[in-house]
Design a protein around this motif. Structure first.
Motif, mmCIF file in Angstrom:
data_model
loop_
_atom_site.group_PDB
_atom_site.id
_atom_site.type_symbol
_atom_site.label_atom_id
_atom_site.label_comp_id
_atom_site.label_asym_id
_atom_site.label_seq_id
_atom_site.Cartn_x
_atom_site.Cartn_y
_atom_site.Cartn_z
ATOM 1 N N ARG A 257 0.815 -1.214 0.000
ATOM 2 C CA ARG A 257 0.000 0.000 0.000
ATOM 3 C C ARG A 257 0.853 1.271 0.000
ATOM 4 N N LEU A 258 2.168 1.123 0.139
ATOM 5 C CA LEU A 258 3.042 2.284 0.242
ATOM 6 C C LEU A 258 3.643 2.634 -1.112
ATOM 7 N N ARG A 259 3.831 3.940 -1.334
ATOM 8 C CA ARG A 259 4.398 4.438 -2.578
ATOM 9 C C ARG A 259 5.409 5.544 -2.263
ATOM 10 N N THR A 260 6.378 5.711 -3.149
ATOM 11 C CA THR A 260 7.326 6.810 -2.976
ATOM 12 C C THR A 260 6.577 8.140 -3.047
ATOM 13 N N GLY A 261 7.011 9.081 -2.231
ATOM 14 C CA GLY A 261 6.358 10.387 -2.178
ATOM 15 C C GLY A 261 5.336 10.520 -1.073
ATOM 16 N N MET A 262 4.854 9.402 -0.517
ATOM 17 C CA MET A 262 3.886 9.483 0.576
ATOM 18 C C MET A 262 4.508 10.146 1.801
ATOM 19 N N LYS A 263 3.698 10.923 2.526
ATOM 20 C CA LYS A 263 4.174 11.593 3.731
ATOM 21 C C LYS A 263 4.311 10.607 4.886
ATOM 22 N N ALA A 264 5.282 10.877 5.737
ATOM 23 C CA ALA A 264 5.496 10.063 6.937
ATOM 24 C C ALA A 264 5.724 11.004 8.112
ATOM 25 N N TRP B 182 8.246 15.702 12.961
ATOM 26 C CA TRP B 182 8.813 16.024 11.656
ATOM 27 C C TRP B 182 8.015 15.285 10.569
ATOM 28 N N THR B 183 7.992 15.871 9.388
ATOM 29 C CA THR B 183 7.316 15.247 8.252
ATOM 30 C C THR B 183 8.340 14.913 7.175
ATOM 31 N N GLY B 184 8.488 13.624 6.896
ATOM 32 C CA GLY B 184 9.367 13.172 5.824
ATOM 33 C C GLY B 184 8.545 12.585 4.690
ATOM 34 N N HIS B 185 9.221 12.067 3.684
ATOM 35 C CA HIS B 185 8.555 11.451 2.545
ATOM 36 C C HIS B 185 9.250 10.141 2.188
ATOM 37 N N ILE B 186 8.479 9.181 1.764
ATOM 38 C CA ILE B 186 9.036 7.884 1.370
ATOM 39 C C ILE B 186 9.870 8.066 0.106
ATOM 40 N N THR B 187 11.116 7.641 0.161
ATOM 41 C CA THR B 187 12.005 7.718 -1.002
ATOM 42 C C THR B 187 12.239 6.356 -1.643
ATOM 43 N N ASN C 235 9.710 6.883 15.915
ATOM 44 C CA ASN C 235 8.389 6.317 15.622
ATOM 45 C C ASN C 235 7.874 6.927 14.323
ATOM 46 N N VAL C 236 7.248 6.096 13.500
ATOM 47 C CA VAL C 236 6.813 6.545 12.176
ATOM 48 C C VAL C 236 5.343 6.182 11.968
ATOM 49 N N GLN C 237 4.595 7.142 11.428
ATOM 50 C CA GLN C 237 3.195 6.928 11.074
ATOM 51 C C GLN C 237 3.005 7.342 9.616
ATOM 52 N N ILE C 238 2.438 6.432 8.822
ATOM 53 C CA ILE C 238 2.219 6.694 7.402
ATOM 54 C C ILE C 238 0.754 6.435 7.082
ATOM 55 N N VAL C 239 0.079 7.416 6.512
ATOM 56 C CA VAL C 239 -1.298 7.241 6.051
ATOM 57 C C VAL C 239 -1.228 6.780 4.600
ATOM 58 N N SER C 240 -1.534 5.501 4.367
ATOM 59 C CA SER C 240 -1.390 4.941 3.022
ATOM 60 C C SER C 240 -2.658 5.064 2.189
#
Length: 351
Positions: A211-218, A230-235, A270-275
């Motif tokens: 369900r995860l894609r590059t560019g999604m916020k984390a 902090w807000t990162g992005h999936i690379t 700790n990481v939270q990703i809304v997929s």
């Protein structure tokens, strides 16, 4: 004696009739009994499919030098731990006395050949035109000697350069270990260089990874830095799975660190990703579901009766699940349906 036997038969017959009447009454009571069920109304809600996991801060660039990777024995460090180095800067010098001596000799030979060639060229230019043909072979020999000395110098320089371990990128020397041995006796890096940028490395299950894609916020938090987010992005979502210690498949996910991210390398975060986000979709409580093999159904309540209806499920929330097919908002379904509930059964409903 006959009277006693006849009396006994009548007594038994009477008991049998009474039992039959009781059974009939109980059966009629059970047949006409109306079950009471609790119902809930199907409503719409926005659901988010979220991945919660923990990760580690890692450098985006990392150069590790091990003893086993060295072409010859280690001689000295040319930088200190904590030093900022430029790309191409020498980090380690290997034992290179023969190469250094050969390079010096090649440099001297090249310088001598150039001087000889310069002298021959000067003599040739100063000689009368009638004598130049006699000096020309010496000039050509001197020129060839320069080319040969230059090639030998290049080879010597290459051999010497191979004894210098240089930085692949600009960065910071994280650690040095002259012995190359960890406290427990195992092998350890001789030197480690890291770049200035960091990232967060996490592992997720195969179910979450698809369900995860590059560019999604984390969203990133750290117990060491409370009240900071902090807000990162999936690379990167690795295109393969690795086997965890428990035997389950896990997939590497890399997350960029945003500007101002100051959590040191090696720290846990700790990481939270809304997929996925599904807005205004029909939902039902988990306890309204009835499993039918590999599928699910619910009991719909309407006009005093219930009907089993198959449903197709979507993403899940904390206490409810999305229904993508089989129900619409406003319908009423049975909560915690009794095991013996049947389609068409008359029931009494309460909220």
């Amino acid at each position: 004696m006959k009277e006693q036997s006849r009396s006994r038969r009548w007594w038994i017959l009477g008991i049998t009739v009474v039992v039959a009447v009781v059974i009939a009454v109980v059966w009629l009571w059970l047949a006409n009994r109306v079950a009471t069920v609790q119902v809930t109304t199907v409503r719409t809600q926005t659901l988010k499919n979220q991945v919660f996991t923990s990760g580690t801060v890692r450098p985006t660039e990392r150069q590790v030098i091990d003893y086993t990777s060295l072409p010859q024995p280690f001689s000295q460090f040319d930088v200190a731990p904590g030093a900022q180095v430029a790309k191409g800067q020498t980090l380690i010098t290997l034992q290179n006395a023969p190469q250094k001596s050969a390079l010096q000799s090649a440099q001297q030979a090249y310088s001598a050949a150039e001087r000889t060639y310069s002298q021959a060229q000067a003599q040739y230019s100063a000689a009368p035109v009638t004598l130049q043909p006699q000096l020309y072979p010496a000039l050509m020999n001197a020129q060839a000697a320069v080319g040969q000395a230059k090639a030998q110098l290049a080879n010597a320089q290459m051999a010497y350069t191979a004894t210098l371990i240089t930085a692949n990128f600009a960065g910071k020397v994280l650690m040095e270990n002259p012995m190359g041995v960890a406290p427990g006796g195992s092998s350890a890096p001789l030197l480690e260089l890291v770049g200035s940028q960091s990232q967060v490395l996490v592992y997720v299950s195969e179910v979450d990874a698809v369900r995860l894609r590059t560019g999604m916020k984390a969203t990133i938090t750290s117990d060491a830095y409370p009240n900071k987010t902090w807000t990162g992005h999936i690379t990167l979502v690795a295109p393969y799975a690795e086997q965890s210690t428990s035997g389950s498949g896990q997939v590497e996910v890399d997350i960029s660190a945003p500007t101002g991210f100051n959590v040191p390398l090696g720290y846990a975060v700790n990481v939270q990703i809304v997929s996925q986000t599904h807005r205004n979709v029909p939902v039902v409580p988990y306890n309204a579901l009835v499993q039918e093999g590999a599928n699910y159904a619910v009991f719909v309540y309407q006009n005093g009766r219930v009907e089993s209806r198959p449903v197709t499920l979507g993403i899940t929330g904390a206490s409810v699940v999305e229904v993508t097919k089989g129900l619409t908002a406003g319908m009423q379904v049975v909560d915690n349906p009794p095991a013996n509930l049947q389609t068409g059964q008359v029931v009494r409903a309460h909220d």
